[in-house]
Design an enzyme around this catalytic site. Structure first.
Site, PDB file in Angstrom:
ATOM      1  CG  ASP A 216      -1.928   0.928   1.110  1.00 29.41           C
ATOM      2  OD1 ASP A 216      -2.133   1.779  -0.084  1.00 29.41           O
ATOM      3  OD2 ASP A 216      -3.201   0.889   1.842  1.00 29.41           O
TER       4      ASP A 216
HETATM    5  C1  BGC Z   1      -5.092   3.279   0.857  1.00 28.14           C
HETATM    6  C2  BGC Z   1      -5.475   2.550  -0.310  1.00 28.14           C
HETATM    7  C3  BGC Z   1      -5.177   3.242  -1.691  1.00 28.14           C
HETATM    8  C4  BGC Z   1      -3.742   4.046  -1.773  1.00 28.14           C
HETATM    9  C5  BGC Z   1      -3.779   4.768  -3.027  1.00 28.14           C
HETATM   10  C6  BGC Z   1      -3.957   4.226   0.624  1.00 28.14           C
HETATM   11  O1  BGC Z   1      -3.673   5.214   1.682  1.00 28.14           O
HETATM   12  O2  BGC Z   1      -5.181   2.561   1.905  1.00 28.14           O
HETATM   13  O3  BGC Z   1      -6.608   1.870  -0.441  1.00 28.14           O
HETATM   14  O4  BGC Z   1      -5.440   2.479  -2.685  1.00 28.14           O
HETATM   15  O5  BGC Z   1      -3.722   4.814  -0.598  1.00 28.14           O
HETATM   16  O6  BGC Z   1      -4.205   5.705  -2.914  1.00 28.14           O
END
Ligand code: BGC
Length: 786
Positions: A216
């Site tokens: 992530d």
């Molecule tokens: C979130 C993800 C997301 C990623 C990109 C993260 O903070 O947990 O779900 O896909 O950011 O925006």
């Protein structure tokens, strides 16, 4: 493909190239892949109200549809949007589980049930991937809450992990998703982004997953831990731990070269699979119709005393549409993946007027403030800059600050909240140097009285009305605090009396010091009092033949990094429900809430319809359901408890050591709730479908239950056939959604996937002679099979 790359080039592939891009070597046939955030559509990345994209129902609303075919079509629609936006990999679906209704992102989750979440998530991903775009299922594993998500350690036993939290990912892996995104949190003491047992042993070896496992955003913690654990790609780029940053560990032999080749090979494979031929997006009109269909398919009708719904146009000559969400609907959650909705999407009030308007008198009162946090900035631009805009503030961007600042560019923005990111808005504003932004517009008072002006920003800011300064926020915010200030969104306010028809010039001045992100937010509240609003609503309810009372959340109610404190509607909304239902018994309460919520006020409510966050089809779907053109097709994908203490898992704050114990084990949601207020799987619809008989028609994998259903009503309708196993605990074993014409009788085969009849103890074991029943919900047994 990677054979011709040097070892440095292979290693470089293990980290992203930029915020949304992977490293590619076009000369070697390996394209750079572009990523886009989901799941409710493709987020623009600019946080700009002009980047309009299609907005689908949220995960919980799709979960409520229990409809594989529909989820596949919604996945295709999002895939089409990805193609339109040049995105190769979409960070979705989210198959974490609604373990507690307090979870900040509960609206993104399909269900509290792992089978329902996994089957629908896999269907969505399959649909998306038919467009040539990759689904990156997220967040493996146990990112089921937001409190301390960057440090929290989920403590989960092996059986629970396998049967509950990993099952949706296993089903998505079987469906061939292109990638998996690891969770920010730890699992049993190890970071999920370097969890060898989960990522390598289970996902890659046991499940045979051949896609990419990526972190992530900013969720990687080490070079060797991550690569050796099984992570293939660190996101975003440039590298912090992987790529060239891992060269030393590779040189010292701490990271095996074979592992680097495997990671690079997976990315090269994905580039082959997803960077090439894309199918064309669904045509605009079909997409809009699908969004209306999908929204209604997830609406759950929990009560309908005296068959109040659908409303009878003959008898209901005057309908009062009351409530804040009639004009300020909550279409989606407030995460970074927020999508700008097309301005022509009909709000509930407008859609109801459009459907009923010619035959019925429709009146509206909000009853409570629709924008309790930050009101809108309802102004005309102060200058005509030739862009044709007639609403919004004129924004001027300057290089430098004070008198010497040089005007760089101008634009008109019709929003009450503006955000700028370094590297994203470089064409309009330079965030790496001290800068100045001004905003100005003309406001017209409709009625006389005290108007309240609001202002907040990530730097020094002031607000003038006709040249008079009424708000000054002079404190400079240190760069380290900017994100916190932005997320907090706190505003100062000042009141000013204006007379009816008075026009004033509103001017905002904002000066910032360099930081990665900047924000400015403002609004004007017109005069009114809570008492007067409530009184007008009650008076209207009294006069109407029927009331549609639309309550619920605002779009900042569900956010990333934060869980909720409770599951209750705001007290003023509960007061409004009580007062309106007392004034008029023929009241339909429409709850626009994205998760299980407290409904202890519902005893006087004749009809209760839950819409979740239904996306941009909300208004039209609601009007069609109220009028009977469509039925509310949903069944609860989460249980609604009598009392917050009845949820098997509720509080989400980790203990002092950071541990969040999943002590309810496999007894998630309905499995651990003996006495729900509204049971998992419950919902009414408008047709009456009888379950005539059921029999096991196949005992081998997959086991199949044939159920004869008969629509005994005078209208077409749908039903969800649910098959549960009773032991070792109550659990959904299979389901099928069926659409039947009036009078139609049909035999429906419900497949029971193998895992539904197995439990984990040192390996998967078949349950001996499982006891199954067919039901309308987890507690409503229609036919027992043994
Ligand atoms: C979130 C993800 C997301 C990623 C990109 C993260 O903070 O947990 O779900 O896909 O950011 O925006």
């Amino acid at each position: 493909m990677i054979e011709n790359l040097t070892s440095d080039q292979r290693l470089a592939m293990t980290s992203g190239a930029a915020m949304w891009a992977t490293v590619g070597y076009p000369n070697h046939g390996i394209a750079s892949l572009t990523m886009g955030d989901g799941p409710m559509g493709i987020a623009g990345g600019r946080v700009d109200e002009r980047d309009v994209a299609l907005l689908t129902p949220c995960g919980t609303a799709l979960g409520a549809s229990w409809d594989l075919d529909l989820c596949t079509r919604i996945g295709m629609l999002v895939g089409g949007e990805a193609v339109r936006c040049g995105v190769d990999m979409v960070l979705a679906p989210n198959v974490n589980l609604a373990r507690s209704p307090l979870a900040g992102r509960a609206f993104e989750y399909f269900s509290e049930d792992p089978l329902l979440a996994g089957v629908l998530g896999a269907a969505w991903a399959t649909g998306l991937q038919t467009t040539g775009t990759a689904a990156v299922v997220k967040h493996i594993v146990c990112n089921d809450s937001e409190t301390d998500r960057d440090t929290m350690n989920a403590v989960v036993d092996e059986r629970t992990l396998r049967e509950v939290y990993l099952l949706p990912f296993e089903l998505c892996a079987q469906a061939g998703v292109g990638g998996m995104l690891t969770a920010y949190n730890k699992l049993n003491g190890e970071w999920c982004s370097e969890h060898h047992y989960v990522l390598t042993r289970i996902v890659k070896q046991e499940w045979g997953f051949d896609g990419i496992v990526m972190s992530d955003w900013f969720g990687t913690h080490s070079s060797s831990g991550a690569l050796n654990g099984g992570l293939d790609l660190e996101m975003p780029g440039p590298a912090r731990f992987l790529g060239a940053k891992a060269a030393d560990a590779v040189a010292r032999g701490i990271i095996d070269l074979g592992r680097v080749d495997d990671a690079a090979g997976r990315l090269a494979h994905a580039a082959q699979r997803f960077s090439r031929e894309k199918s064309r997006p669904i045509v605009e009109d079909d997409a809009k119709a699908l969004l209306v269909e999908a929204a209604a398919a997830g609406f759950v009708l929990l009560k309908n005393e005296g068959n109040l719904l659908p409303l009878e146009v003959g008898a209901d000559k005057r309908i009062a549409v009351i409530g804040p969400n009639a004009t300020a609907p909550c279409y989606q959650g407030g995460t970074f993946a927020k999508i700008a909705v097309a301005p022509d999407a009909l709000r509930p009030l407008e859609a109801i007027e459009a459907i009923f308007g010619s035959e019925v008198r429709i009146d509206h009162e909000a009853g409570v403030d629709p924008q309790p946090r930050l009101p809108t900035m309802d102004v005309r631009p102060s200058r005509d800059i030739g862009d044709g805009c007639v609403a919004g503030m004129t924004i001027d961007y300057y290089d430098g600050q004070g008198e010497g600042a040089v005007l760089r560019t101008s634009e008109t923005r019709d929003t009450n909240s503006l955000v700028w990111f370094m590297g994203v808005h470089d064409d309009v504003v330079t965030l790496s140097q001290p800068g100045r932004i001004t905003a100005s517009g003309v406001f017209e008072a409709r009625t006389g009285g005290d108007h309240i002006f609001y202002l907040g920003a990530t730097g020094r800011t002031r607000l003038r009305i006709d040249g008079r300064e009424i708000i000054v926020r002079d404190e400079a915010i240190p760069p380290a605090d900017v994100m916190g200030t932005l997320k907090g969104g706190d505003a100062d306010s000042a009141s000013l009396e204006l007379h009816a028809g008075q026009k004033v010039l509103v001017e905002v001045d904002f000066e910032f010091t360099p930081a990665r992100v900047q924000g400015l937010w403002y609004g004007i509240r017109r005069p009114d009092t809570p008492e007067a609003m409530l009184e007008r609503a009650v008076a209207l309810a009294r006069e109407a033949d029927a009331v549609v009372l639309i309550v619920g959340e605002t779009s900042d109610a569900s956010v990333e990094s934060k869980d909720r404190d409770d599951t209750r509607l705001p007290p003023e909304q509960v007061r409004l429900i009580e007062a309106v239902t007392q004034a008029n018994r023929r009241t339909v309460v429409v709850a626009n809430v994205g998760h299980a919520f407290d409904t202890s006020w519902d005893s006087h409510v004749a009809a209760l319809l839950v819409t979740w966050y239904p996306g941009e089809g909300f208004g039209e779907a609601l009007a069609q359901v109220l009028s009977g053109q469509r039925e509310p097709g949903g069944r609860l994908p989460v249980s609604i408890a009598y009392d917050e203490s009845d949820y098997p898992a509720f509080a989400l704050t980790p203990g002092p050591s950071g541990d969040l114990s999943y002590s309810e084990g496999t007894l998630i949601g309905y499995r651990g709730m003996s006495r729900p207020r509204y049971a998992f799987g419950a919902g009414l619809g408008y047709a009456h479908v009888e379950f005539v008989s059921a029999a096991l028609s196949s005992q081998i994998d997959p086991v199949r239950v044939d159920v004869v259903v008969h629509n005994r009503s005078a209208r077409a309708g749908s039903e969800v056939i649910q098959v549960y196993r009773r032991e070792p605990e109550l659990a959904l074993a299979g389901f099928a959604k069926v659409h039947l014409a009036s009078g139609e009788r049909r035999t429906v085969g419900v497949n029971i996937p193998r895992r539904s009849l197995q439990t984990w103890q040192d390996g998967w074991n078949d349950i001996n002679e499982p006891c199954l029943f067919v039901g309308r919900s987890a507690v409503d047994v229609a036919i027992s099979l043994q």
